[in-house]
Structures are given as structure tokens and as C-alpha cells.
Design a protein around this motif. Structure first.
Motif, PDB file in Angstrom:
ATOM      1  N   PHE A 207     -21.424 -15.103  21.289  1.00  0.00           N
ATOM      2  CA  PHE A 207     -20.643 -15.854  20.310  1.00  0.00           C
ATOM      3  C   PHE A 207     -21.417 -15.993  19.001  1.00  0.00           C
ATOM      4  O   PHE A 207     -20.850 -15.829  17.919  1.00  0.00           O
ATOM      5  CB  PHE A 207     -20.268 -17.227  20.870  1.00  0.00           C
ATOM      6  CG  PHE A 207     -19.231 -17.940  20.050  1.00  0.00           C
ATOM      7  CD1 PHE A 207     -17.957 -17.428  19.912  1.00  0.00           C
ATOM      8  CD2 PHE A 207     -19.531 -19.135  19.410  1.00  0.00           C
ATOM      9  CE1 PHE A 207     -16.988 -18.083  19.149  1.00  0.00           C
ATOM     10  CE2 PHE A 207     -18.578 -19.799  18.652  1.00  0.00           C
ATOM     11  CZ  PHE A 207     -17.301 -19.265  18.522  1.00  0.00           C
ATOM     12  N   LYS A 208     -22.704 -16.247  19.092  1.00  0.00           N
ATOM     13  CA  LYS A 208     -23.537 -16.347  17.891  1.00  0.00           C
ATOM     14  C   LYS A 208     -23.524 -15.009  17.135  1.00  0.00           C
ATOM     15  O   LYS A 208     -23.376 -14.988  15.908  1.00  0.00           O
ATOM     16  CB  LYS A 208     -24.968 -16.733  18.271  1.00  0.00           C
ATOM     17  CG  LYS A 208     -25.880 -16.926  17.097  1.00  0.00           C
ATOM     18  CD  LYS A 208     -27.289 -17.251  17.570  1.00  0.00           C
ATOM     19  CE  LYS A 208     -28.285 -17.273  16.455  1.00  0.00           C
ATOM     20  NZ  LYS A 208     -28.298 -16.130  15.581  1.00  0.00           N
ATOM     21  N   ASN A 209     -23.646 -13.911  17.845  1.00  0.00           N
ATOM     22  CA  ASN A 209     -23.607 -12.589  17.198  1.00  0.00           C
ATOM     23  C   ASN A 209     -22.255 -12.341  16.538  1.00  0.00           C
ATOM     24  O   ASN A 209     -22.186 -11.764  15.449  1.00  0.00           O
ATOM     25  CB  ASN A 209     -23.907 -11.486  18.212  1.00  0.00           C
ATOM     26  CG  ASN A 209     -25.348 -11.499  18.670  1.00  0.00           C
ATOM     27  OD1 ASN A 209     -26.227 -12.054  18.012  1.00  0.00           O
ATOM     28  ND2 ASN A 209     -25.600 -10.902  19.820  1.00  0.00           N
ATOM     29  N   HIS A 210     -21.195 -12.778  17.190  1.00  0.00           N
ATOM     30  CA  HIS A 210     -19.843 -12.643  16.634  1.00  0.00           C
ATOM     31  C   HIS A 210     -19.723 -13.433  15.323  1.00  0.00           C
ATOM     32  O   HIS A 210     -19.233 -12.915  14.316  1.00  0.00           O
ATOM     33  CB  HIS A 210     -18.825 -13.129  17.671  1.00  0.00           C
ATOM     34  CG  HIS A 210     -17.414 -13.134  17.207  1.00  0.00           C
ATOM     35  ND1 HIS A 210     -16.666 -11.979  17.057  1.00  0.00           N
ATOM     36  CD2 HIS A 210     -16.593 -14.159  16.853  1.00  0.00           C
ATOM     37  CE1 HIS A 210     -15.456 -12.298  16.631  1.00  0.00           C
ATOM     38  NE2 HIS A 210     -15.380 -13.603  16.505  1.00  0.00           N
ATOM     39  N   LEU A 211     -20.175 -14.680  15.354  1.00  0.00           N
ATOM     40  CA  LEU A 211     -20.111 -15.514  14.147  1.00  0.00           C
ATOM     41  C   LEU A 211     -20.977 -14.949  13.032  1.00  0.00           C
ATOM     42  O   LEU A 211     -20.578 -14.980  11.864  1.00  0.00           O
ATOM     43  CB  LEU A 211     -20.528 -16.947  14.474  1.00  0.00           C
ATOM     44  CG  LEU A 211     -19.598 -17.729  15.396  1.00  0.00           C
ATOM     45  CD1 LEU A 211     -20.160 -19.130  15.641  1.00  0.00           C
ATOM     46  CD2 LEU A 211     -18.188 -17.792  14.850  1.00  0.00           C
ATOM     47  N   ASP A 212     -22.152 -14.436  13.385  1.00  0.00           N
ATOM     48  CA  ASP A 212     -23.026 -13.822  12.382  1.00  0.00           C
ATOM     49  C   ASP A 212     -22.348 -12.622  11.723  1.00  0.00           C
ATOM     50  O   ASP A 212     -22.430 -12.445  10.509  1.00  0.00           O
ATOM     51  CB  ASP A 212     -24.358 -13.388  13.008  1.00  0.00           C
ATOM     52  CG  ASP A 212     -25.264 -14.556  13.362  1.00  0.00           C
ATOM     53  OD1 ASP A 212     -25.011 -15.697  12.898  1.00  0.00           O
ATOM     54  OD2 ASP A 212     -26.231 -14.326  14.123  1.00  0.00           O
TER      55      ASP A 212
ATOM     56  N   MET B  78     -20.317 -24.503  22.565  1.00  0.00           N
ATOM     57  CA  MET B  78     -21.588 -24.355  21.846  1.00  0.00           C
ATOM     58  C   MET B  78     -22.148 -25.729  21.479  1.00  0.00           C
ATOM     59  O   MET B  78     -23.357 -25.881  21.307  1.00  0.00           O
ATOM     60  CB  MET B  78     -21.405 -23.508  20.592  1.00  0.00           C
ATOM     61  CG  MET B  78     -21.036 -22.070  20.848  1.00  0.00           C
ATOM     62  SD  MET B  78     -22.300 -21.099  21.672  1.00  0.00           S
ATOM     63  CE  MET B  78     -23.396 -20.738  20.294  1.00  0.00           C
TER      64      MET B  78
ATOM     65  N   GLU C 283     -19.689 -13.867   9.376  1.00  0.00           N
ATOM     66  CA  GLU C 283     -20.313 -14.445   8.182  1.00  0.00           C
ATOM     67  C   GLU C 283     -20.789 -13.348   7.226  1.00  0.00           C
ATOM     68  O   GLU C 283     -20.558 -13.433   6.017  1.00  0.00           O
ATOM     69  CB  GLU C 283     -21.488 -15.335   8.590  1.00  0.00           C
ATOM     70  CG  GLU C 283     -22.128 -16.041   7.420  1.00  0.00           C
ATOM     71  CD  GLU C 283     -23.242 -16.985   7.842  1.00  0.00           C
ATOM     72  OE1 GLU C 283     -23.573 -17.878   7.043  1.00  0.00           O
ATOM     73  OE2 GLU C 283     -23.779 -16.832   8.944  1.00  0.00           O
TER      74      GLU C 283
ATOM     75  N   TYR D   7     -19.075 -15.088  29.961  1.00  0.00           N
ATOM     76  CA  TYR D   7     -19.425 -15.928  28.827  1.00  0.00           C
ATOM     77  C   TYR D   7     -19.362 -17.417  29.151  1.00  0.00           C
ATOM     78  O   TYR D   7     -19.854 -18.229  28.387  1.00  0.00           O
ATOM     79  CB  TYR D   7     -18.516 -15.638  27.636  1.00  0.00           C
ATOM     80  CG  TYR D   7     -18.718 -14.262  27.057  1.00  0.00           C
ATOM     81  CD1 TYR D   7     -19.940 -13.602  27.127  1.00  0.00           C
ATOM     82  CD2 TYR D   7     -17.678 -13.603  26.425  1.00  0.00           C
ATOM     83  CE1 TYR D   7     -20.117 -12.338  26.591  1.00  0.00           C
ATOM     84  CE2 TYR D   7     -17.847 -12.335  25.886  1.00  0.00           C
ATOM     85  CZ  TYR D   7     -19.061 -11.710  25.972  1.00  0.00           C
ATOM     86  OH  TYR D   7     -19.241 -10.464  25.428  1.00  0.00           O
TER      87      TYR D   7
ATOM     88  N   SER E  55     -16.407 -22.557  20.616  1.00  0.00           N
ATOM     89  CA  SER E  55     -16.941 -23.515  19.639  1.00  0.00           C
ATOM     90  C   SER E  55     -17.241 -24.847  20.303  1.00  0.00           C
ATOM     91  O   SER E  55     -18.293 -25.448  20.062  1.00  0.00           O
ATOM     92  CB  SER E  55     -15.955 -23.715  18.490  1.00  0.00           C
ATOM     93  OG  SER E  55     -15.809 -22.525  17.753  1.00  0.00           O
TER      94      SER E  55
ATOM     95  N   LYS F 165     -23.341 -17.669  24.856  1.00  0.00           N
ATOM     96  CA  LYS F 165     -23.840 -18.269  23.609  1.00  0.00           C
ATOM     97  C   LYS F 165     -24.370 -17.195  22.671  1.00  0.00           C
ATOM     98  O   LYS F 165     -24.109 -17.221  21.467  1.00  0.00           O
ATOM     99  CB  LYS F 165     -24.933 -19.290  23.917  1.00  0.00           C
ATOM    100  CG  LYS F 165     -24.402 -20.560  24.536  1.00  0.00           C
ATOM    101  CD  LYS F 165     -25.528 -21.534  24.826  1.00  0.00           C
ATOM    102  CE  LYS F 165     -24.973 -22.802  25.446  1.00  0.00           C
ATOM    103  NZ  LYS F 165     -26.022 -23.793  25.708  1.00  0.00           N
ATOM    104  N   GLU F 166     -25.106 -16.242  23.223  1.00  0.00           N
ATOM    105  CA  GLU F 166     -25.658 -15.166  22.404  1.00  0.00           C
ATOM    106  C   GLU F 166     -24.546 -14.287  21.828  1.00  0.00           C
ATOM    107  O   GLU F 166     -24.554 -13.958  20.647  1.00  0.00           O
ATOM    108  CB  GLU F 166     -26.619 -14.323  23.242  1.00  0.00           C
ATOM    109  CG  GLU F 166     -27.320 -13.229  22.473  1.00  0.00           C
ATOM    110  CD  GLU F 166     -28.317 -13.733  21.439  1.00  0.00           C
ATOM    111  OE1 GLU F 166     -28.623 -12.981  20.507  1.00  0.00           O
ATOM    112  OE2 GLU F 166     -28.777 -14.892  21.539  1.00  0.00           O
TER     113      GLU F 166
END
Length: 104
Positions: free
Chosen positions: A87-92, A28, A95, A61, A25, A84-85
Motif C-alpha cells: 500500500f505504501k508503494n502504491h501511494l508513493d 494503516m 504521489e 494484504y 487507509s 502495508k508495504e
């Protein structure tokens, strides 16, 4: 139920711990930070932080840059494009899982 299985497949185990979520976090938002900044921000011990940073580095990472400032060693960390990619996929995925559960 199939949706939940799909979301859970997309949740990245490399980011399951509070420490790794915190590290990524920060990275990012910040272009790069040093070890002490992460330690103070995340309130982790040297050993705990180092082990999580090593795991994220081994997963490709984050990038590690070691240098000297004056005579003192300084280690800086930044997220890789892959990190970054991921982590973004993980957060998506998290969500989508949350939103699906709220809709029920």
C-alpha cells in the motif's frame, strides 16, 4: 512520458477501488478493526465490504481473526507487513505521478 509509464506500472490494481483504498487507509492507522467498524466508517454494504476484504485477504494484504465475544461472532482485520508495504508503494507511485503532472 516514460516517467508516467513507470509510475503506472507501480500502481497496484488491488488498491484501485475506493473501498479497498479506504480499507487499507484505515488499517494503516489502526492496529486492527472489526467488520462493523469498517462497514460504518466506509459506508459500505455487508456484501460489498466482504468481497473487498476477501480480495485483500487473498492477496495476503490483510490478516483475519475470527473470535467470539460472549456468544456473538466477531471478525477483526489487520494489515500484514506485506500489505502495508504494497500500500505504501502504491501511494508513493500515485504521489510521484501527481507531482510529475503538477510540475508540467
Amino acid at each position: 512520458m516514460d516517467n508516467v509509464k513507470g509510475y503506472l506500472k507501480e500502481i497496484n490494481k488491488d488498491f484501485e477501488s475506493r473501498a479497498r483504498l479506504g480499507i487499507m487507509s484505515v488499517l494503516m492507522v489502526e492496529e486492527g478493526v472489526d467488520f462493523n467498524f469498517l462497514k460504518e466508517t466506509l459506508q459500505l454494504t455487508d456484501g460489498n465490504l466482504a468481497s473487498h476484504l476477501r480480495a485483500l485477504e487473498e492477496a495476503a494484504y490483510l490478516r483475519v481473526e475470527k473470535q467470539f465475544i460472549g456468544r456473538k461472532p466477531n471478525t477483526r482485520y489487520s494489515a500484514t507487513a506485506e500489505g502495508k508495504e504494497a500500500f505504501k508503494n502504491h501511494l508513493d507511485a500515485l504521489e510521484r505521478l501527481i507531482m510529475d503532472n503538477r510540475a508540467q
